[in-house]
Design a protein around this motif. Structure first.
Motif, PDB file in Angstrom:
ATOM      1  N   GLU A   1       1.198 -71.867 -11.930  1.00 56.24           N
ATOM      2  CA  GLU A   1       2.515 -72.230 -11.413  1.00 56.24           C
ATOM      3  C   GLU A   1       2.591 -72.814  -9.947  1.00 56.24           C
ATOM      4  O   GLU A   1       3.393 -73.613  -9.600  1.00 56.24           O
ATOM      5  N   ASN A   2       1.678 -72.468  -9.015  1.00 51.44           N
ATOM      6  CA  ASN A   2       1.403 -72.819  -7.755  1.00 51.44           C
ATOM      7  C   ASN A   2       0.202 -73.737  -7.642  1.00 51.44           C
ATOM      8  O   ASN A   2      -0.156 -74.082  -6.477  1.00 51.44           O
ATOM      9  N   MET A   3      -0.079 -74.542  -8.610  1.00 57.28           N
ATOM     10  CA  MET A   3      -1.073 -75.661  -8.696  1.00 57.28           C
ATOM     11  C   MET A   3      -1.091 -76.782  -7.669  1.00 57.28           C
ATOM     12  O   MET A   3      -1.973 -77.278  -6.748  1.00 57.28           O
ATOM     13  N   ALA A   4       0.338 -77.268  -7.560  1.00 62.15           N
ATOM     14  CA  ALA A   4       0.553 -78.058  -6.434  1.00 62.15           C
ATOM     15  C   ALA A   4       0.165 -77.956  -5.047  1.00 62.15           C
ATOM     16  O   ALA A   4      -0.022 -78.893  -4.119  1.00 62.15           O
ATOM     17  N   SER A   5      -0.111 -76.736  -4.744  1.00 64.26           N
ATOM     18  CA  SER A   5      -0.491 -76.327  -3.266  1.00 64.26           C
ATOM     19  C   SER A   5      -2.024 -76.177  -3.346  1.00 64.26           C
ATOM     20  O   SER A   5      -2.393 -75.892  -1.916  1.00 64.26           O
ATOM     21  N   VAL A   6      -2.592 -76.318  -4.405  1.00 68.77           N
ATOM     22  CA  VAL A   6      -4.205 -76.080  -4.250  1.00 68.77           C
ATOM     23  C   VAL A   6      -4.710 -77.634  -3.804  1.00 68.77           C
ATOM     24  O   VAL A   6      -4.109 -78.791  -3.996  1.00 68.77           O
ATOM     25  N   LYS A   7      -5.868 -77.327  -2.944  1.00 65.00           N
ATOM     26  CA  LYS A   7      -6.306 -78.557  -2.416  1.00 65.00           C
ATOM     27  C   LYS A   7      -8.047 -78.858  -2.754  1.00 65.00           C
ATOM     28  O   LYS A   7      -8.575 -77.716  -2.985  1.00 65.00           O
ATOM     29  N   ILE A   8      -8.327 -79.944  -2.933  1.00 65.20           N
ATOM     30  CA  ILE A   8      -9.534 -80.267  -3.043  1.00 65.20           C
ATOM     31  C   ILE A   8     -10.177 -80.966  -1.490  1.00 65.20           C
ATOM     32  O   ILE A   8      -9.776 -81.732  -0.842  1.00 65.20           O
ATOM     33  N   VAL A   9     -10.835 -79.883  -0.931  1.00 64.38           N
ATOM     34  CA  VAL A   9     -11.204 -79.860   0.658  1.00 64.38           C
ATOM     35  C   VAL A   9     -12.452 -80.552   1.016  1.00 64.38           C
ATOM     36  O   VAL A   9     -12.629 -81.081   2.052  1.00 64.38           O
ATOM     37  N   VAL A  10     -13.355 -80.749   0.063  1.00 65.82           N
ATOM     38  CA  VAL A  10     -14.767 -81.457   0.195  1.00 65.82           C
ATOM     39  C   VAL A  10     -14.905 -82.321  -0.974  1.00 65.82           C
ATOM     40  O   VAL A  10     -14.792 -82.105  -2.044  1.00 65.82           O
ATOM     41  N   ARG A  11     -15.576 -83.526  -0.469  1.00 66.96           N
ATOM     42  CA  ARG A  11     -15.940 -84.610  -1.618  1.00 66.96           C
ATOM     43  C   ARG A  11     -16.839 -83.933  -2.697  1.00 66.96           C
ATOM     44  O   ARG A  11     -17.678 -83.320  -2.121  1.00 66.96           O
TER      45      ARG A  11
ATOM     46  N   LYS B   1     -19.502 -75.515  -1.678  1.00 68.58           N
ATOM     47  CA  LYS B   1     -18.285 -75.043  -1.509  1.00 68.58           C
ATOM     48  C   LYS B   1     -18.178 -73.822  -2.485  1.00 68.58           C
ATOM     49  O   LYS B   1     -17.367 -74.152  -3.539  1.00 68.58           O
ATOM     50  N   TYR B   2     -18.092 -72.659  -1.845  1.00 65.73           N
ATOM     51  CA  TYR B   2     -17.703 -71.387  -2.719  1.00 65.73           C
ATOM     52  C   TYR B   2     -16.314 -71.558  -3.280  1.00 65.73           C
ATOM     53  O   TYR B   2     -15.633 -71.474  -2.198  1.00 65.73           O
ATOM     54  N   SER B   3     -16.101 -71.174  -4.487  1.00 70.43           N
ATOM     55  CA  SER B   3     -14.745 -71.155  -4.941  1.00 70.43           C
ATOM     56  C   SER B   3     -14.460 -69.871  -5.938  1.00 70.43           C
ATOM     57  O   SER B   3     -14.944 -70.182  -7.121  1.00 70.43           O
ATOM     58  N   ASN B   4     -13.932 -68.975  -5.521  1.00 69.53           N
ATOM     59  CA  ASN B   4     -13.351 -68.087  -6.516  1.00 69.53           C
ATOM     60  C   ASN B   4     -12.360 -68.494  -7.144  1.00 69.53           C
ATOM     61  O   ASN B   4     -12.142 -68.374  -8.580  1.00 69.53           O
ATOM     62  N   LEU B   5     -11.658 -69.240  -6.861  1.00 70.36           N
ATOM     63  CA  LEU B   5     -10.404 -70.059  -7.547  1.00 70.36           C
ATOM     64  C   LEU B   5     -10.827 -71.105  -8.578  1.00 70.36           C
ATOM     65  O   LEU B   5     -10.504 -70.880 -10.071  1.00 70.36           O
ATOM     66  N   GLY B   6     -12.120 -71.577  -8.515  1.00 67.78           N
ATOM     67  CA  GLY B   6     -12.815 -72.482  -9.650  1.00 67.78           C
ATOM     68  C   GLY B   6     -13.193 -71.413 -10.529  1.00 67.78           C
ATOM     69  O   GLY B   6     -13.098 -71.910 -11.830  1.00 67.78           O
ATOM     70  N   PHE B   7     -13.867 -70.054 -10.423  1.00 68.67           N
ATOM     71  CA  PHE B   7     -14.071 -69.452 -11.516  1.00 68.67           C
ATOM     72  C   PHE B   7     -12.999 -68.705 -11.990  1.00 68.67           C
ATOM     73  O   PHE B   7     -12.886 -68.538 -13.494  1.00 68.67           O
TER      74      PHE B   7
END
Length: 255
Positions: free
Chosen positions: A120-130, A136-142
Motif C-alpha cells: 500500500e505504501n509502494m509509491a514511497s519506494v525508490k530505486i536509488v541505484v541504476r 545494493k543490499y535490499s531486505n525490501l527486495g526479498f
C-alpha cells in the motif's frame, strides 16, 4: 554462546557448543540449540523462486511488475521500474532501496509493517541505484520476492517454504514460528549495556512483512541438512572422498 558444525557432503561430521544459550538458567549450547538465522532465510526464498522457475511457473528474468503490478507506482521512471527483475532482486543488483519507507523506525519500535502495508505504501519506494552498477543490499527486495511466491502459488509464503522445502528435507527444527517444544531450545539473545559487562535479553521479534528476508529459526543440525542438500547437486560430477575424521569431542571447555 555459539553452536558450530562442519558438514562434509551429506554428513555433519563435527559439531560443538560454546558458551551458554541462556545466562540466567546456565543452559549450554549444542547442535540442537535453535537460533534466529535472520538473512540465511533469503537462501530459502531464493530456492523457492528457483523451484517455481523449474516448474515453469515463473521466469527469473521477468520484471517484478508481472507478478506485483503495484510495483509500477514506485518513485522511479518507467524504464528503471521494468529493469527490476526477479534475477536482479535475488542478486541485490536491482538498485532497490534497502527498506520500505515508514513514518517511524520500525526496526527499533518493533512495529514491522505487513506485506500489505508495504504494498500500500509502494509509491514511497525508490530505486536509488541504476541496475547492475552496484551491489545494493535490499531486505525490501526479498520481502517482495516472498510476495511473488505467495501470489504465484496461492499459498502463504511461509506455508510454501515449509511444505516444499523444510518438510521434504526433514528440517524439523527450522520454522517461521516457534511452537512450545522448540521455544525450550531457543537461545536467548542479548543487547549489551553501555559501560557494563552485562547484557539485557532482546525480545523475540516477528518480522511481519519481512518474513522472506529474515524470519526463520534453525539449528546446526538442520542447517547441516540444508548445506548437504546444496552439495548434492554436484554428486554426479564429483567422486566422493572420505574425509579424515577427527574424534567427536564430548567434553565442554572449562569456564
Amino acid at each position: 554462546g555459539a553452536s558450530v558444525g562442519i558438514t562434509y557432503d551429506q554428513d555433519l561430521i563435527w559439531d560443538y557448543g560454546f558458551g551458554y544459550s541462556d545466562l540466567l538458567t546456565g543452559s549450554t549450547t549444542d547442535q540442537n540449540t535453535i537460533y534466529r538465522i535472520a538473512s540465511i532465510t533469503k537462501t530459502f526464498t531464493a530456492a523457492a523462486i528457483f523451484q517455481l522457475r523449474d516448474k515453469g511457473s515463473i521466469s527469473i528474468d521477468d520484471p517484478l511488475t508481472k507478478y506485483i503490478p503495484e510495483f509500477d507506482t514506485v518513485n522511479a521512471d518507467s524504464r528503471s521500474i521494468k529493469q527490476v527483475t526477479l534475477r536482479r532482486l535475488l542478486c541485490h543488483h536491482s538498485g532497490l532501496m534497502a527498506e520500505a519507507p515508514a513514518s517511524e523506525p520500525y526496526w527499533s519500535t518493533q512495529k514491522i509493517p505487513s506485506v500489505q502495508q508495504i504494498i500500500e505504501n509502494m509509491a514511497s519506494v525508490k530505486i536509488v541505484v541504476r541496475e547492475d552498477t552496484a551491489f545494493k543490499y535490499s531486505n525490501l527486495g526479498f520481502a517482495l520476492l516472498g510476495e511473488v511466491i505467495a501470489r504465484v502459488t496461492g499459498n502463504r509464503y511461509e506455508d510454501y517454504v515449509t511444505t516444499q522445502i523444510l518438510n521434504p528435507l526433514e528440517m524439523t527444527s527450522t520454522t517461521f514460528s516457534l511452537e512450545d517444544n522448540l521455544k525450550q531450545k531457543l537461545a536467548t539473545g542479548y543487547q549489551s549495556n553501555k559501560y557494563e559487562d552485562s547484557g539485557r535479553p532482546v525480545p523475540d521479534q516477528n518480522l511481519g512483512g519481512y518474513a522472506a528476508a529474515g524470519q526463520l529459526y534453525s539449528s546446526v543440525n538442520d542447517l547441516a541438512k540444508w548445506a548437504s542438500f546444496q552439495f548434492s547437486a554436484y554428486q554426479k560430477d564429483q567422486p566422493k572422498q572420505q574425509p579424515k575424521q577427527q574424534p567427536r569431542r564430548q567434553s565442554r571447555p572449562q569456564r
